[in-house]
Scaffold this active site. Sequence first.
Site, mmCIF file in Angstrom:
data_model
loop_
_atom_site.group_PDB
_atom_site.id
_atom_site.type_symbol
_atom_site.label_atom_id
_atom_site.label_comp_id
_atom_site.label_asym_id
_atom_site.label_seq_id
_atom_site.Cartn_x
_atom_site.Cartn_y
_atom_site.Cartn_z
ATOM 1 N N HIS A 78 -16.225 -5.233 125.339
ATOM 2 C CA HIS A 78 -17.225 -4.392 126.017
ATOM 3 C C HIS A 78 -16.627 -3.137 126.652
ATOM 4 O O HIS A 78 -17.230 -2.539 127.550
ATOM 5 C CB HIS A 78 -17.975 -5.232 127.068
ATOM 6 N N GLY A 123 -14.484 -18.656 132.489
ATOM 7 C CA GLY A 123 -15.168 -17.795 133.452
ATOM 8 C C GLY A 123 -16.274 -16.960 132.854
ATOM 9 O O GLY A 123 -16.492 -15.821 133.251
ATOM 10 N N CYS A 144 -18.863 19.981 124.536
ATOM 11 C CA CYS A 144 -20.281 20.225 124.192
ATOM 12 C C CYS A 144 -21.162 20.366 125.421
ATOM 13 O O CYS A 144 -22.348 20.663 125.300
ATOM 14 C CB CYS A 144 -20.796 19.084 123.316
ATOM 15 N N ASN A 201 -14.599 -8.506 129.961
ATOM 16 C CA ASN A 201 -14.379 -7.745 131.191
ATOM 17 C C ASN A 201 -13.937 -6.317 130.892
ATOM 18 O O ASN A 201 -13.220 -6.078 129.922
ATOM 19 C CB ASN A 201 -13.335 -8.453 132.066
HETATM 20 C C1 BV8 Z 1 -25.847 -5.777 120.865
HETATM 21 C C2 BV8 Z 1 -20.120 -3.886 129.768
HETATM 22 C C3 BV8 Z 1 -26.601 -4.979 118.769
HETATM 23 C C4 BV8 Z 1 -20.835 -3.001 130.730
HETATM 24 C C5 BV8 Z 1 -21.610 -5.733 129.117
HETATM 25 C C6 BV8 Z 1 -28.972 -12.694 120.750
HETATM 26 C C7 BV8 Z 1 -29.711 -13.474 121.591
HETATM 27 C C8 BV8 Z 1 -30.213 -12.923 122.787
HETATM 28 C C9 BV8 Z 1 -29.950 -11.601 123.162
HETATM 29 C C10 BV8 Z 1 -29.214 -10.841 122.330
HETATM 30 C C11 BV8 Z 1 -28.736 -11.367 121.131
HETATM 31 N N1 BV8 Z 1 -28.033 -10.383 120.513
HETATM 32 C C12 BV8 Z 1 -28.072 -9.236 121.275
HETATM 33 C C13 BV8 Z 1 -28.786 -9.511 122.396
HETATM 34 C C14 BV8 Z 1 -29.039 -8.552 123.450
HETATM 35 C C15 BV8 Z 1 -27.894 -8.479 124.481
HETATM 36 C C16 BV8 Z 1 -27.726 -9.807 125.189
HETATM 37 O O1 BV8 Z 1 -26.885 -10.616 124.849
HETATM 38 N N2 BV8 Z 1 -28.563 -9.979 126.207
HETATM 39 C C17 BV8 Z 1 -28.418 -11.191 127.053
HETATM 40 C C18 BV8 Z 1 -28.564 -10.775 128.504
HETATM 41 C C19 BV8 Z 1 -29.404 -12.223 126.660
HETATM 42 N N3 BV8 Z 1 -26.629 -8.102 123.848
HETATM 43 C C20 BV8 Z 1 -26.408 -6.767 123.691
HETATM 44 O O2 BV8 Z 1 -27.174 -5.896 124.003
HETATM 45 C C21 BV8 Z 1 -25.071 -6.411 123.057
HETATM 46 N N4 BV8 Z 1 -25.246 -5.430 122.017
HETATM 47 O O3 BV8 Z 1 -26.283 -6.876 120.646
HETATM 48 O O4 BV8 Z 1 -25.896 -4.728 119.975
HETATM 49 C C22 BV8 Z 1 -27.796 -4.182 118.899
HETATM 50 C C23 BV8 Z 1 -27.651 -2.809 119.042
HETATM 51 C C24 BV8 Z 1 -28.800 -2.047 119.065
HETATM 52 C C25 BV8 Z 1 -30.066 -2.664 119.049
HETATM 53 C C26 BV8 Z 1 -30.155 -4.057 118.955
HETATM 54 C C27 BV8 Z 1 -28.992 -4.845 118.875
HETATM 55 C C28 BV8 Z 1 -24.139 -5.715 124.106
HETATM 56 C C29 BV8 Z 1 -23.751 -6.681 125.161
HETATM 57 C C30 BV8 Z 1 -22.683 -6.047 126.069
HETATM 58 C C31 BV8 Z 1 -23.286 -5.451 127.319
HETATM 59 N N5 BV8 Z 1 -22.211 -4.988 128.217
HETATM 60 N N6 BV8 Z 1 -20.571 -5.263 129.898
HETATM 61 C C32 BV8 Z 1 -20.501 -3.310 132.164
HETATM 62 O O5 BV8 Z 1 -19.646 -4.171 132.422
HETATM 63 O O6 BV8 Z 1 -21.119 -2.657 133.023
HETATM 64 S S1 BV8 Z 1 -22.117 -7.377 129.275
HETATM 65 C C33 BV8 Z 1 -21.486 -7.902 130.807
HETATM 66 O O7 BV8 Z 1 -22.309 -8.968 131.183
HETATM 67 C C34 BV8 Z 1 -20.086 -8.465 130.778
HETATM 68 O O8 BV8 Z 1 -19.222 -7.743 129.950
HETATM 69 C C35 BV8 Z 1 -20.326 -9.890 130.274
HETATM 70 O O9 BV8 Z 1 -20.413 -9.916 128.876
HETATM 71 C C36 BV8 Z 1 -21.693 -10.192 130.837
HETATM 72 C C37 BV8 Z 1 -21.576 -11.003 132.082
HETATM 73 O O10 BV8 Z 1 -21.254 -12.285 131.651
HETATM 74 P P1 BV8 Z 1 -19.943 -13.021 132.246
HETATM 75 O O11 BV8 Z 1 -18.751 -12.153 132.067
HETATM 76 O O12 BV8 Z 1 -19.972 -14.351 131.676
HETATM 77 O O13 BV8 Z 1 -20.227 -13.028 133.822
HETATM 78 P P2 BV8 Z 1 -21.388 -13.770 134.622
HETATM 79 O O14 BV8 Z 1 -21.448 -13.096 135.916
HETATM 80 O O15 BV8 Z 1 -22.620 -13.867 133.783
HETATM 81 O O16 BV8 Z 1 -20.848 -15.265 134.785
HETATM 82 C C38 BV8 Z 1 -19.642 -15.496 135.473
HETATM 83 C C39 BV8 Z 1 -19.268 -16.939 135.187
HETATM 84 O O17 BV8 Z 1 -18.024 -17.192 135.843
HETATM 85 C C40 BV8 Z 1 -20.281 -17.952 135.727
HETATM 86 O O18 BV8 Z 1 -20.545 -18.926 134.738
HETATM 87 C C41 BV8 Z 1 -19.552 -18.586 136.932
HETATM 88 O O19 BV8 Z 1 -19.891 -19.943 137.087
HETATM 89 C C42 BV8 Z 1 -18.101 -18.439 136.506
HETATM 90 N N7 BV8 Z 1 -17.121 -18.396 137.605
HETATM 91 C C43 BV8 Z 1 -17.324 -17.993 138.892
HETATM 92 N N8 BV8 Z 1 -16.131 -18.084 139.573
HETATM 93 C C44 BV8 Z 1 -15.201 -18.530 138.696
HETATM 94 C C45 BV8 Z 1 -15.825 -18.726 137.436
HETATM 95 N N9 BV8 Z 1 -15.160 -19.176 136.353
HETATM 96 C C46 BV8 Z 1 -13.831 -19.455 136.508
HETATM 97 N N10 BV8 Z 1 -13.151 -19.248 137.683
HETATM 98 C C47 BV8 Z 1 -13.797 -18.809 138.793
HETATM 99 N N11 BV8 Z 1 -13.117 -18.657 139.931
#
Ligand code: BV8
Length: 271
Positions: A143, A211, A174, A126
């Site tokens: 992140h 979460g 810059c 987060n």
């Molecule tokens: C990188 C900041 C190297 C910005 C964010 C391997 C396999 C596949 C893909 C990849 C891989 N390695 C890299 C990738 C690519 C990519 C990636 O993972 N893509 C995904 C979509 C498949 N990763 C990257 O690009 C990372 N960098 O690998 O660099 C590189 C560099 C150059 C060239 C090549 C490689 C960077 C990733 C970070 C991106 N930035 N955030 C911003 O916030 O605006 S990610 C952002 O999305 C969040 O930070 C978080 O990580 C993600 C969202 O996920 P969650 O937080 O889990 O939230 P979500 O909404 O998905 O789910 C919420 C959950 O809560 C649900 O399950 C729900 O049921 C639950 N919930 C709901 N209510 C409750 C609850 N739980 C508890 N209590 C409740 N009340």
Amino acid sequence: MVDKAHCKAGSVTAHYRRSMKLHGPELPAGLVEAIHGARQVVALTGAGISVESGVPTFRDAQSGLWARFKPEELATPEAFRRNPKIVWEWYAWRRQLVARVEPNAGHRALVEWERRVPHFTLITQNVDGLHQRAGSRDVIELHGNLARTRCFEEDVLVDRWEDTGEIPPRCPRCGGWLRPDVVWFNEMLPPEAIERALEASRACDVFLSIGTSALVHPAASLPFEASACGATVVEVNPDDTPLTAHVHFRLRGPAGVMLPTLLTALGPAPG
Ligand code: BV8
């Protein structure tokens, strides 16, 4: 495949485990023992822990102005180059939203947990800073954080600039665009943060995945690193995720309810 050579001595909890799924707040004996005996605990949080504070998750459909955008479309350097104004305004909107809300019982339970065990590591995906506002110390921000700003050209932190009304504002050194200090998709995570997160995950007795949809990497690999090193992995989430089938215990419910309940497994607070 996780290489066990990285594992640090630590996790003593193996024999507690049978894979347990539970729905109500009663806790299975195995989980209580694992929690009670744990000296090194890691918590990984995602957007779900901030839902009960009123912060929408990445999965939730965006509202209003942003309804026509998927978050991962706006959270990339390419999107910023294409339209820096709209990306800056999206983050300004999120900053204002977060400023209007308060940490919830889930955030506060992790502050209490940090006080109660010898080694507690809080790793978050987060960028809302609510853990720190709740009182958590030394949070590993994988992140970044909405409250900080960087120069897009020089990639350094910038904490003051002239407000000329231009959006995004310009770097005072810059003249390049300013951007939020968050990690966008296809950008590297801060090396020190991911290194500390991996180290703690490989050394912990109990790993809590709270979460998070467990879809974004490299954060999503941390519970597997911990499990491969013998840790008891617990998922707290009302819904299933790709991690659910691999955990030892899952608490199906909101973090703001499940975490205070889990905290009771630590027994009465000393003194
Ligand atoms: C990188 C900041 C190297 C910005 C964010 C391997 C396999 C596949 C893909 C990849 C891989 N390695 C890299 C990738 C690519 C990519 C990636 O993972 N893509 C995904 C979509 C498949 N990763 C990257 O690009 C990372 N960098 O690998 O660099 C590189 C560099 C150059 C060239 C090549 C490689 C960077 C990733 C970070 C991106 N930035 N955030 C911003 O916030 O605006 S990610 C952002 O999305 C969040 O930070 C978080 O990580 C993600 C969202 O996920 P969650 O937080 O889990 O939230 P979500 O909404 O998905 O789910 C919420 C959950 O809560 C649900 O399950 C729900 O049921 C639950 N919930 C709901 N209510 C409750 C609850 N739980 C508890 N209590 C409740 N009340």
